[in-house]
Write a protein that holds these residues in place. Structure first.
Motif, PDB file in Angstrom:
ATOM      1  N   ALA A  11       0.839  -1.199   0.000  1.00 36.55           N
ATOM      2  CA  ALA A  11       0.000   0.000   0.000  1.00 36.55           C
ATOM      3  C   ALA A  11       0.873   1.247   0.000  1.00 36.55           C
ATOM      4  CB  ALA A  11      -0.925  -0.009   1.215  1.00 36.55           C
ATOM      5  N   CYS A  12       1.927   1.239   0.827  1.00 32.91           N
ATOM      6  CA  CYS A  12       2.758   2.438   0.928  1.00 32.91           C
ATOM      7  C   CYS A  12       3.577   2.638  -0.346  1.00 32.91           C
ATOM      8  CB  CYS A  12       3.655   2.373   2.165  1.00 32.91           C
ATOM      9  SG  CYS A  12       2.692   2.450   3.699  1.00 32.91           S
ATOM     10  N   ARG A  13       4.036   1.534  -0.955  1.00 28.91           N
ATOM     11  CA  ARG A  13       4.741   1.648  -2.231  1.00 28.91           C
ATOM     12  C   ARG A  13       3.854   2.282  -3.285  1.00 28.91           C
ATOM     13  NH1 ARG A  13       8.003  -3.283  -2.085  1.00 28.91           N
ATOM     14  NH2 ARG A  13       9.830  -2.676  -0.864  1.00 28.91           N
ATOM     15  N   ALA A  14       2.557   1.934  -3.215  1.00 25.73           N
ATOM     16  CA  ALA A  14       1.622   2.460  -4.214  1.00 25.73           C
ATOM     17  C   ALA A  14       1.257   3.914  -3.913  1.00 25.73           C
ATOM     18  CB  ALA A  14       0.368   1.592  -4.261  1.00 25.73           C
ATOM     19  N   GLY A  15       1.912   4.490  -2.899  1.00 24.17           N
ATOM     20  CA  GLY A  15       1.683   5.908  -2.619  1.00 24.17           C
ATOM     21  C   GLY A  15       0.594   6.170  -1.597  1.00 24.17           C
ATOM     22  N   HIS A  16       0.100   5.099  -0.968  1.00 26.58           N
ATOM     23  CA  HIS A  16      -0.930   5.306   0.045  1.00 26.58           C
ATOM     24  C   HIS A  16      -0.336   5.310   1.433  1.00 26.58           C
ATOM     25  CE1 HIS A  16      -3.856   5.097  -3.022  1.00 26.58           C
ATOM     26  NE2 HIS A  16      -3.516   3.869  -3.376  1.00 26.58           N
ATOM     27  N   GLN A  17      -1.199   5.523   2.394  1.00 22.07           N
ATOM     28  CA  GLN A  17      -0.748   5.527   3.780  1.00 22.07           C
ATOM     29  C   GLN A  17      -1.589   4.561   4.592  1.00 22.07           C
ATOM     30  OE1 GLN A  17      -1.167   9.908   3.324  1.00 22.07           O
ATOM     31  NE2 GLN A  17       0.229   9.886   5.087  1.00 22.07           N
ATOM     32  N   ALA A  18      -1.084   4.238   5.776  1.00 25.46           N
ATOM     33  CA  ALA A  18      -1.780   3.230   6.578  1.00 25.46           C
ATOM     34  C   ALA A  18      -1.809   3.598   8.056  1.00 25.46           C
ATOM     35  CB  ALA A  18      -1.103   1.876   6.386  1.00 25.46           C
ATOM     36  N   TYR A  19      -2.853   3.105   8.715  1.00 26.28           N
ATOM     37  CA  TYR A  19      -2.943   3.219  10.181  1.00 26.28           C
ATOM     38  C   TYR A  19      -2.692   1.851  10.794  1.00 26.28           C
ATOM     39  CZ  TYR A  19      -5.865   7.453   9.502  1.00 26.28           C
ATOM     40  OH  TYR A  19      -6.367   8.669   9.166  1.00 26.28           O
ATOM     41  N   VAL A  66      -7.096   7.335  20.044  1.00 29.16           N
ATOM     42  CA  VAL A  66      -7.261   8.787  19.909  1.00 29.16           C
ATOM     43  C   VAL A  66      -7.709   9.148  18.495  1.00 29.16           C
ATOM     44  CG1 VAL A  66      -5.649   9.502  21.720  1.00 29.16           C
ATOM     45  CG2 VAL A  66      -4.806   9.162  19.389  1.00 29.16           C
ATOM     46  N   ILE A  67      -7.479   8.247  17.547  1.00 26.55           N
ATOM     47  CA  ILE A  67      -7.905   8.559  16.177  1.00 26.55           C
ATOM     48  C   ILE A  67      -9.287   8.007  15.876  1.00 26.55           C
ATOM     49  CG2 ILE A  67      -5.578   8.680  15.210  1.00 26.55           C
ATOM     50  CD1 ILE A  67      -6.644   5.828  13.904  1.00 26.55           C
ATOM     51  N   GLU A  68      -9.946   7.503  16.911  1.00 24.92           N
ATOM     52  CA  GLU A  68     -11.204   6.801  16.660  1.00 24.92           C
ATOM     53  C   GLU A  68     -12.211   7.623  15.873  1.00 24.92           C
ATOM     54  OE1 GLU A  68     -12.993   5.251  20.171  1.00 24.92           O
ATOM     55  OE2 GLU A  68     -14.978   5.212  19.285  1.00 24.92           O
ATOM     56  N   VAL A  69     -12.423   8.838  16.309  1.00 22.58           N
ATOM     57  CA  VAL A  69     -13.492   9.584  15.655  1.00 22.58           C
ATOM     58  C   VAL A  69     -12.969  10.714  14.782  1.00 22.58           C
ATOM     59  CG1 VAL A  69     -15.267   9.080  17.352  1.00 22.58           C
ATOM     60  CG2 VAL A  69     -13.771  11.052  17.669  1.00 22.58           C
ATOM     61  N   GLY A  70     -13.629  10.879  13.678  1.00 23.71           N
ATOM     62  CA  GLY A  70     -13.485  12.101  12.905  1.00 23.71           C
ATOM     63  C   GLY A  70     -12.247  12.277  12.055  1.00 23.71           C
ATOM     64  N   VAL A  71     -11.121  11.631  12.415  1.00 22.85           N
ATOM     65  CA  VAL A  71      -9.876  11.921  11.703  1.00 22.85           C
ATOM     66  C   VAL A  71     -10.043  11.646  10.201  1.00 22.85           C
ATOM     67  CG1 VAL A  71      -7.495  11.162  11.390  1.00 22.85           C
ATOM     68  CG2 VAL A  71      -8.391  11.555  13.681  1.00 22.85           C
ATOM     69  N   ASP A  72      -9.619  12.605   9.432  1.00 23.66           N
ATOM     70  CA  ASP A  72      -9.905  12.562   8.006  1.00 23.66           C
ATOM     71  C   ASP A  72      -8.646  12.768   7.176  1.00 23.66           C
ATOM     72  OD1 ASP A  72     -11.434  12.589   5.622  1.00 23.66           O
ATOM     73  OD2 ASP A  72     -11.458  14.790   5.663  1.00 23.66           O
ATOM     74  N   VAL A  73      -8.025  11.676   6.756  1.00 22.08           N
ATOM     75  CA  VAL A  73      -6.869  11.758   5.860  1.00 22.08           C
ATOM     76  C   VAL A  73      -7.192  10.880   4.647  1.00 22.08           C
ATOM     77  CG1 VAL A  73      -4.398  11.314   5.609  1.00 22.08           C
ATOM     78  CG2 VAL A  73      -5.298  12.110   7.805  1.00 22.08           C
ATOM     79  N   PRO A  74      -7.696  11.511   3.586  1.00 25.99           N
ATOM     80  CA  PRO A  74      -8.217  10.730   2.452  1.00 25.99           C
ATOM     81  C   PRO A  74      -7.201   9.793   1.812  1.00 25.99           C
ATOM     82  CG  PRO A  74      -8.911  13.023   2.291  1.00 25.99           C
ATOM     83  CD  PRO A  74      -7.922  12.948   3.414  1.00 25.99           C
ATOM     84  N   ASN A  75      -5.920  10.081   1.931  1.00 27.51           N
ATOM     85  CA  ASN A  75      -4.930   9.232   1.277  1.00 27.51           C
ATOM     86  C   ASN A  75      -4.645   7.937   2.037  1.00 27.51           C
ATOM     87  OD1 ASN A  75      -3.119   8.820  -0.925  1.00 27.51           O
ATOM     88  ND2 ASN A  75      -1.421   9.219   0.493  1.00 27.51           N
ATOM     89  N   ALA A  76      -5.152   7.851   3.247  1.00 30.76           N
ATOM     90  CA  ALA A  76      -4.945   6.624   4.017  1.00 30.76           C
ATOM     91  C   ALA A  76      -5.902   5.559   3.505  1.00 30.76           C
ATOM     92  CB  ALA A  76      -5.183   6.887   5.501  1.00 30.76           C
ATOM     93  N   ALA A  77      -5.339   4.440   3.050  1.00 31.03           N
ATOM     94  CA  ALA A  77      -6.177   3.438   2.397  1.00 31.03           C
ATOM     95  C   ALA A  77      -6.113   2.081   3.077  1.00 31.03           C
ATOM     96  CB  ALA A  77      -5.769   3.299   0.933  1.00 31.03           C
ATOM     97  N   LEU A  78      -5.310   1.980   4.133  1.00 29.70           N
ATOM     98  CA  LEU A  78      -5.204   0.695   4.817  1.00 29.70           C
ATOM     99  C   LEU A  78      -5.226   0.921   6.322  1.00 29.70           C
ATOM    100  CD1 LEU A  78      -4.603  -2.378   4.810  1.00 29.70           C
ATOM    101  CD2 LEU A  78      -2.172  -1.798   4.750  1.00 29.70           C
ATOM    102  N   MET A  79      -5.993   0.094   6.992  1.00 28.96           N
ATOM    103  CA  MET A  79      -5.989   0.166   8.450  1.00 28.96           C
ATOM    104  C   MET A  79      -5.868  -1.231   9.016  1.00 28.96           C
ATOM    105  SD  MET A  79      -8.799   1.663  11.114  1.00 28.96           S
ATOM    106  CE  MET A  79      -8.106   3.297  11.169  1.00 28.96           C
ATOM    107  N   VAL A  80      -4.974  -1.362   9.985  1.00 26.73           N
ATOM    108  CA  VAL A  80      -4.856  -2.628  10.698  1.00 26.73           C
ATOM    109  C   VAL A  80      -5.295  -2.369  12.130  1.00 26.73           C
ATOM    110  CG1 VAL A  80      -3.288  -4.454  11.447  1.00 26.73           C
ATOM    111  CG2 VAL A  80      -2.887  -3.280   9.260  1.00 26.73           C
ATOM    112  N   ILE A  81      -6.197  -3.167  12.615  1.00 27.98           N
ATOM    113  CA  ILE A  81      -6.633  -3.018  14.009  1.00 27.98           C
ATOM    114  C   ILE A  81      -6.219  -4.266  14.769  1.00 27.98           C
ATOM    115  CG2 ILE A  81      -8.568  -2.632  15.571  1.00 27.98           C
ATOM    116  CD1 ILE A  81     -10.078  -1.356  13.269  1.00 27.98           C
ATOM    117  N   GLU A  82      -5.329  -4.065  15.704  1.00 29.50           N
ATOM    118  CA  GLU A  82      -4.805  -5.188  16.456  1.00 29.50           C
ATOM    119  C   GLU A  82      -5.750  -5.548  17.590  1.00 29.50           C
ATOM    120  OE1 GLU A  82      -0.524  -6.407  18.081  1.00 29.50           O
ATOM    121  OE2 GLU A  82      -0.669  -4.310  17.468  1.00 29.50           O
ATOM    122  N   HIS A  83      -5.898  -6.807  17.876  1.00 36.90           N
ATOM    123  CA  HIS A  83      -6.821  -7.261  18.924  1.00 36.90           C
ATOM    124  C   HIS A  83      -8.209  -6.664  18.709  1.00 36.90           C
ATOM    125  CE1 HIS A  83      -4.756  -9.797  21.750  1.00 36.90           C
ATOM    126  NE2 HIS A  83      -3.705  -9.008  21.725  1.00 36.90           N
ATOM    127  N   ALA A  84      -8.683  -6.813  17.496  1.00 36.22           N
ATOM    128  CA  ALA A  84      -9.977  -6.211  17.162  1.00 36.22           C
ATOM    129  C   ALA A  84     -11.084  -6.724  18.063  1.00 36.22           C
ATOM    130  CB  ALA A  84     -10.313  -6.503  15.703  1.00 36.22           C
TER     131      ALA A  84
END
Ligand code: ADP
Ligand code: MG
Length: 718
Positions: free
Chosen positions: A504-512, A577-595
């Motif tokens: 994802a990052c190679r393709a120019g995106h960002q991740a949480y 802390v990023i749970e609500v509202g955070v808006d970064v349109p270029n972020a395209a991947l999210m990993v949630i640990e211990h979901a």
């Protein structure tokens, strides 16, 4: 129940309580205070609370079962004469009493007993005993039955015996007596007009209360236990009606209050719309016109703007602020976290500075100088828009002319705070909002209130706890959004996740990368975040890995977030802390640990941080095996549904309204009897009845409210 003080062991406590309750109305003393404290623990403060202290279940003492016919395993009452009574020491000290009724014999066994009880149970005594019969080698026996020695002919009770919820030191007998007395001296007259009661087929109030405290022996025990009995339905209806009346009354009172009418008064709104890099969706246009119409009224708006994550609520909020500015007054926007407040501030700056309008921002942790400058600008009116955290609503903040307050992610503030805010608005307008309107009306004005939430409120909740609000819904996402692909991945397959991040990052995106929720300890959560950051930094030497967590100063947080927004950080390790509202349109991947540790709504919110741009986005829910059944079910809901409303409904079902509404801390009972899911039909009926009663029978409505709320003014405050 007659003879209760003679019943088995709690005799002492019961006597004290009895003594206390007879003294109660003359001289308050220590034992009175202690009784009061016990009753308070049960939520009982006045007679009517006793009336509404309804049984958990019943025991049938209206019948005597011949000993021969006693069914094992279910509680029954037998009557017989003692023919043997002795203390046995093996295997431990106990009193063994044998009774017979001519047809059969049974053993009563007591491990705790007073000498006077032993005396009362001497051979020849006739008694009734109530308890569960077990089969033993020596025939049937009851352990610690409730018993009652008979003196002459005593009639059987004619009603089932209620078993009440109680607390340590307060016996059933004492509670029963107090409730009986309260029933005797409290008016149980009808508050529902015939025109309301009749069509709904509801039982009379007095009959319902009596039926619940003293059900006839032939009453349907199953429907009593399930609370579907007509008497229960009447009580539930009354409770829901009281809630609806309270909410609708607030609603009507609000319409009678004054607020600054904010009419289209300039070109600012138009100008901002022209400058936006996008066009509003149809849904945004609709809600904006609903809000605009409210703002133009001379009484305060209390409107809830709902829209799933990413539906574009912020821009609507900005338009509302501009309407205030056009009218020469101030607006405030409050967000639940500093990150979100900062982000709003930046957005507002982007949108408003081309129009020559500057907002200020205010949080609890900003440098003093900056904060004081902001306070000055707010007080002098030099700024017309203030953005911040709840710091905005603190004592020191004095607005020159606050006419609009916007609360973002209002569900994060809980019911209590919502109500607090409502009254804060009132206090504020008395203190500062005094303005001399022409026309001589020196009445104070209240700010308009716009609440925004991405956690949709299920229909039953919005019909009940939010019935004092108007609601607008953005039911459409901006065009071009790709749905987020959700994947459930066992923690054992972490390597694959690493590969995806790199791609994802190679393709120019960002991740949480969202760290696990650790509710018990802040410190532990911090430690996990630091460790995760270190591990990911060494795993991805070619990527820039940033980190944001709750222990950072607001400046640090803001620095990281703006680096991430600007694309200078590829992978952001974050706590909730990023749970609500955070808006970064270029972020395209999210990993949630211990979901599996997160709540449903929380996962949906987190997932909403991606899928904000045009790229296909992925949310990976990492879970730890073994997964419990409940956790599995929860994750499946989030996996299967992208619809915030459906997820919220499931969340409500799983957690119940108390926690859902965020009033857990207060412990205040919300609804005691009615169940919003099970009693939806009653809720709907109560809602209609409330409207009609307020219109046609205002006195009956007030009596009903007084009965249910007592001195309280809000339904939610205990
Ligand atoms: P939320 O409703 O979750 O608060 P935001 O207000 O943060 O959503 O909006 C999400 C993103 O969508 C933002 O980047 C915002 O600028 C953008 N946006 C809002 N409305 C539109 C629209 N009509 N067309 C395109 N993008 C929009
Ligand atoms: Mg938002």
């Amino acid at each position: 129940m007659k003879g209760a003080s003679k019943v088995a062991k709690p005799a002492k406590a019961a006597k004290q309580v009895k003594a206390a309750s007879t003294r109660a109305r003359t001289a308050p003393d220590a034992s009175h205070a202690s009784l009061r404290a016990k009753l308070a623990r049960l939520g009982i403060h006045r007679d009517f609370d006793l009336v509404l202290h309804l049984p958990l279940r019943y025991e049938d003492e209206t019948r005597i079962v011949p000993i021969q016919e006693v069914p094992p395993g279910s509680p029954v009452q037998v009557e017989g004469t003692v023919f043997d009574s002795k203390i046995v020491f093996r295997p431990r000290r106990q009193l063994v009493v044998r009774i017979g009724d001519g047809g059969g014999e049974i053993t009563l066994r007591f491990f705790n007993f007073y000498p006077n009880q032993q005396k009362a149970l001497a051979p020849g005594a006739r008694l009734r005993a109530f308890g569960e019969v077990r089969a033993s080698m020596l025939g049937g026996e009851m352990t610690h039955p409730r018993f009652h020695v008979l003196h002459g002919d005593e009639p059987l009770p004619v009603a089932l015996t209620p078993i009440y919820p109680t607390t340590a030191g307060l016996s059933q007998g004492a509670l029963r007596r107090m409730i009986g007395e309260a029933l005797g001296r409290t008016s149980l007259d009808e508050t529902l007009p015939e025109a309301t009661r009749e069509p709904l087929g509801l039982e009379g109030f007095s009959a319902a209360v009596t039926a619940l405290h003293r059900p006839a022996p032939e009453a349907d025990e199953r429907s009593l236990a399930l609370r579907t009995h007509p008497a229960w339905r009447r009580i539930k209806f009354d409770e829901l009606l009281a809630q609806q009346l309270s909410m609708r009354k607030h609603y009507r009172e609000r319409k009678a209050k004054r607020a600054r009418s904010l009419v289209p008064a300039g070109a600012l709104v138009r100008a901002m719309l022209d400058h936006l890099p996008f066009r509003l969706t149809r849904a945004q246009i609709r809600v904006w016109s609903e809000i605009g119409a409210d703002l133009a009224q001379a009484h305060p708006m209390h409107r809830l703007l709902q829209g799933d994550v990413g539906s574009g609520k912020t821009v609507v909020a900005a338009l509302a602020c501009l309407r205030a500015v056009e009218n020469g007054v101030q607006a405030a926007v409050m967000a639940p976290t500093e990150i979100l407040a900062e982000q709003h501030y930046r957005k507002f700056r982007d949108w408003l500075s081309p129009l020559g309008i500057a907002a200020v921002w205010l949080t609890g942790s900003q440098p003093r100088k900056q904060r004081e400058a902001a306070l000055d600008a707010i007080a002098s009116g030099a700024t017309q828009i203030a953005v911040g955290t709840h710091a905005l609503f603190q004592e020191q903040v004095v607005f020159r002319s606050l006419a609009l307050a916007i609360v973002d992610e209002q569900h994060r503030f809980g019911v209590e705070q919502r109500l607090a805010l409502r009254s804060k608005g009132e206090g504020r307008s008395k203190g500062e909002g005094r303005r001399k309107d022409g026309g001589g009306g020196a009445r104070t004005e209240e700010p308009h209130l716009l609440m925004m939430s991405a956690t949709p409120i299920p229909r039953t909740l919005s019909m009940s706890y939010y019935a004092d609000l108007d609601v607008s819904v953005i039911d459409e996402l901006p065009p071009g959004r790709q749905p987020v692909v959700t994947k459930l991945v066992a923690d054992s397959r972490r390597q694959e996740v690493g590969r995806r991040i790199r791609e994802a990052c190679r393709a120019g995106h960002q991740a949480y990368w969202v760290c696990p929720l650790i509710e018990e300890s802040d410190a532990l959560q911090l430690k996990t975040a630091l460790e995760t950051h270190a591990a990911l930094t060494s795993e991805f030497p070619d990527l820039r890995v940033g980190m944001v967590h709750g222990r950072m100063s607001s400046e640090e947080k803001a620095g990281v977030m703006s680096a991430f927004a600007a694309g200078a950080v590829h992978l952001l390790v974050a706590t909730t802390v990023i749970e609500v509202g955070v808006d970064v349109p270029n972020a395209a991947l999210m990993v949630i640990e211990h979901a599996e540790r997160f709540g449903l709504a929380q996962l949906h919110q987190l997932r909403g941080r991606v899928g904000r741009g045009a790229a296909e986005s992925v949310c990976i829910l990492l879970y730890q095996n073994p997964l419990g059944e409940a956790a599995r079910r929860r994750l499946r809901v989030v996996y299967e549904s992208a619809d915030g409303f459906e997820i919220a409904r499931q969340d409500l079902l799983a957690r119940g309204p108390g926690e859902y509404l965020g009033s857990r801390q207060s412990g205040a009972p919300l609804l005691r009897f009615a169940d919003l899911e099970q009693d939806q039909d009653l809720l709907g009926a109560a809602r209609e009845a409330a409207e009609r009663m307020l219109r046609d029978f205002p006195e009956a409505a007030q009596r009903h409210l007084d009965r249910w709320l007592g001195g309280r003014s809000d339904f939610l405050k205990a």
